[in-house]
Design an enzyme around this catalytic site. Sequence first.
Site, PDB file in Angstrom:
ATOM      1  N   THR A   7      26.686 -13.484 -26.091  1.00  0.00           N
ATOM      2  CA  THR A   7      27.608 -13.558 -26.135  1.00  0.00           C
ATOM      3  C   THR A   7      28.180 -13.763 -24.302  1.00  0.00           C
ATOM      4  O   THR A   7      28.236 -12.994 -23.279  1.00  0.00           O
ATOM      5  CB  THR A   7      28.896 -13.681 -26.106  1.00  0.00           C
ATOM      6  OG1 THR A   7      29.669 -14.596 -26.528  1.00  0.00           O
ATOM      7  CG2 THR A   7      29.854 -12.262 -25.887  1.00  0.00           C
ATOM      8  N   GLY A 166      24.891 -19.656 -18.826  1.00  0.00           N
ATOM      9  CA  GLY A 166      23.364 -19.975 -19.973  1.00  0.00           C
ATOM     10  C   GLY A 166      22.181 -20.496 -19.272  1.00  0.00           C
ATOM     11  O   GLY A 166      21.112 -20.255 -20.325  1.00  0.00           O
ATOM     12  N   CYS A 169      21.477 -16.726 -18.268  1.00  0.00           N
ATOM     13  CA  CYS A 169      21.788 -14.785 -19.583  1.00  0.00           C
ATOM     14  C   CYS A 169      20.612 -15.317 -21.174  1.00  0.00           C
ATOM     15  O   CYS A 169      21.611 -16.687 -21.580  1.00  0.00           O
ATOM     16  CB  CYS A 169      22.812 -14.487 -19.517  1.00  0.00           C
ATOM     17  SG  CYS A 169      22.899 -13.617 -20.911  1.00  0.00           S
ATOM     18  N   THR A 172      23.006 -16.116 -23.803  1.00  0.00           N
ATOM     19  CA  THR A 172      24.393 -17.214 -23.548  1.00  0.00           C
ATOM     20  C   THR A 172      23.823 -18.549 -24.198  1.00  0.00           C
ATOM     21  O   THR A 172      22.634 -18.814 -23.382  1.00  0.00           O
ATOM     22  CB  THR A 172      25.005 -17.100 -22.566  1.00  0.00           C
ATOM     23  OG1 THR A 172      25.400 -15.564 -22.314  1.00  0.00           O
ATOM     24  CG2 THR A 172      26.100 -18.538 -22.217  1.00  0.00           C
TER      25      THR A 172
END
Length: 181
Positions: A7, A166, A169, A172
Amino acid sequence: MEQYHGTTILSVRRQTADGIQVALGGDGQVTLGNIVVKGTARKVRKLYQGRVLAGFAGATADAFTLFERFEAKLEKHQGQLTRAAIELTKDWRTDRVLRRLEAMLAVADHSASLIITGNGDVLEPEQGIVAIGSGGAYAHSAAKALLSNTDLPAAEIVKKSLEIAGELCIYTNMHHTIETL
């Protein structure tokens, strides 16, 4: 500080002519090892009559336990964010069950933005940016640049920063939940 996979949670504070803007957002990806099991999880919520924003990184069940405990501390201390955070951290360090919980919280209200960890830390980062989770460093860097170089509202900075995280990673995704005060 240990970062949990799966996350990115980001909070941004911005002073404007109309007052302080506070936004907190997170992505929706949940992973089990290297497998994505859900892409639309809601890891951000409003607490204490909508006056506190909170998001989590880490084990989901552990985070919900911490949300419940934190909200109880907010009720007990009439919404005083820092005091509630310190009291939660004391319990987290001393309670045998809580001590095993693997999660971090990012919390914010109009007066402060904090990171709460199971190590007994209550941290108030500088510049009003809080970032946790595996994509936290990417989101933090993007938010810092946007906060310094644009007039974007806090919620838009959170949105754009989560998008950048996003892209970088693998834990994410692009499904975001963003709450504001």
